[in-house]
Design an enzyme around this catalytic site. Structure first.
Site, PDB file in Angstrom:
ATOM      1  N   SER A  40      38.805  43.931  33.856  1.00  0.00           N
ATOM      2  CA  SER A  40      39.162  44.001  35.269  1.00  0.00           C
ATOM      3  C   SER A  40      38.285  45.024  36.001  1.00  0.00           C
ATOM      4  CB  SER A  40      40.656  44.311  35.409  1.00  0.00           C
ATOM      5  OG  SER A  40      41.083  44.101  36.730  1.00  0.00           O
TER       6      SER A  40
ATOM      7  N   ASP B 299      37.451  39.255  32.537  1.00  0.00           N
ATOM      8  CA  ASP B 299      37.959  38.891  33.850  1.00  0.00           C
ATOM      9  C   ASP B 299      37.648  39.988  34.883  1.00  0.00           C
ATOM     10  OD1 ASP B 299      39.064  36.662  35.130  1.00  0.00           O
ATOM     11  OD2 ASP B 299      41.015  37.624  35.341  1.00  0.00           O
TER      12      ASP B 299
ATOM     13  N   HIS C 106      45.207  37.011  33.799  1.00  0.00           N
ATOM     14  CA  HIS C 106      44.243  38.113  33.856  1.00  0.00           C
ATOM     15  C   HIS C 106      44.200  38.839  32.510  1.00  0.00           C
ATOM     16  CE1 HIS C 106      41.688  40.850  36.037  1.00  0.00           C
ATOM     17  NE2 HIS C 106      42.530  41.868  35.996  1.00  0.00           N
TER      18      HIS C 106
END
Length: 339
Positions: A181, A206, A271
């Site tokens: 992330s 991600d 996610h």
């Protein structure tokens, strides 16, 4: 940080685009909040917020970054290391092993599941130097404040990599930096800091989309940040990027939503799957892939049914991968599918 909250509130009060015209990552962003909800911010307002914040960043805030080394000699009890000879010499760091840096995302800390799971995966494969990064500003309640800290945090990771290379023999050729992330963009800035694509591999799990622009690669993880950059994109268009970030871009289940996550209104399940997939890929090497003509084909799952020789997350990808791949996955572990 109070200034950021006030500025954000002022900007958000402007005339917003109608809901049907909002395209996340294109004309604005849906900014995540701690309670799982989202707040729309127009692109111009967001960029003004980031520009003002960046000017103040160095003057008013701390950006502490700490490093914890795990090896097979201390697989669960991380040893904090600093950029000092006495610190590294007293640890289990070994220049003859490959090194893995692992970087958490927003709200994370070094003891989180993302880090322990990935550390365990790598130590199951060999006696690596696994260095888990803890960047405190990731725990800002305001997502934008954490975004503002990304360049500085990445710079400190890059400086630590250079220090270990120059003074303790860390090999760039056996170095992999893994970030989830926001941590993926921290990894990107670390690569930019080391420079000249000397970091061998960066894997973005991600990579975060809110407040990052595809057309500004110098301000996010990009293909040029390492010899090879791989992105594993599992919640594209919401919390993560949908357009390809890496030289090798992998789209499990098309890259938007993951099977077994149910409705997943916040996107957090999909996610987080990037981490579960990656750890499984390290230990099992079981994610078969199908080569696609472009990322749109990967997203629409229109890449045919012929498996390629490429496995998602494989170390050898740095030497053979260039392009976009659709990745079939199961709804529960083991997630990987092979022909």
């Amino acid at each position: 940080m109070k200034v950021f909250f006030v500025l954000a509130a002022l900007l958000a009060a402007g005339n917003a685009l109608p809901i049907e015209e909002r395209v996340n990552g294109e004309n604005g962003w849906f900014i995540p909040k701690l309670d799982g909800s989202f707040e729309w911010m127009e692109k111009q307002d967001a960029e003004e917020l980031l520009a003002n914040g960046a000017q103040m960043e160095g003057r008013i805030s701390t950006n502490a970054v700490n490093f914890y080394l795990y090896t097979r000699s201390n697989p669960t009890d991380g040893k904090e290391i600093k950029a000092k000879a006495s610190s590294v010499d007293a640890s289990h760091f070994n220049k003859d092993r490959g090194t893995r840096f692992i970087i958490h995302g927003w709200t994370g800390r070094y003891t989180d599941d993302m880090n322990t799971r990935t550390t365990k995966a790598w130590l199951s494969k060999g006696d690596y130097n696994v260095i888990v990064v803890d960047w405190a500003r990731a725990r800002s309640v305001d997502y934008a404040s954490s975004v503002l800290a990304v360049p500085g945090a990445g710079g400190k990771v890059g400086e630590m990599i250079k220090y270990l290379h120059e003074h303790h023999g860390l090999s760039y050729d056996s170095l992999e930096v893994v970030g989830h992330s926001l941590g993926a963009h921290v990894a990107g800035y670390a690569g930019k800091t080391v420079g000249d694509q000397q970091v061998h591999t960066i894997v973005g799990l991600d990579p975060a989309l809110p407040l990052f622009s595809y057309d500004k690669p110098n301000k996010r993880l990009s293909t040029d940040d390492a010899h090879y950059v791989e992105s594993i994109q599992t919640n594209g268009g919401k919390l993560g990027f949908l357009k390809p970030i890496g030289k090798g871009a992998f789209y499990p289940n098309g890259g938007k939503k993951q099977p077994g996550c149910g409705l997943d209104a916040t996107g957090s399940c999909s996610h987080g799957r990037s981490v579960l997939y990656y750890a499984e890929a390290v230990t099992e090497d079981n994610f078969g892939t199908i080569k696609c003509g472009d990322y749109e084909a990967a997203v629409s799952k229109e890449c045919g049914s012929t498996y390629s020789s490429v496995r998602m997350g494989a170390v050898t990808n740095a030497y053979m991968v260039d392009g976009d791949y659709y990745v079939p996955v199961n709804s529960a572990a083991p997630f990987g599918k092979i022909e």
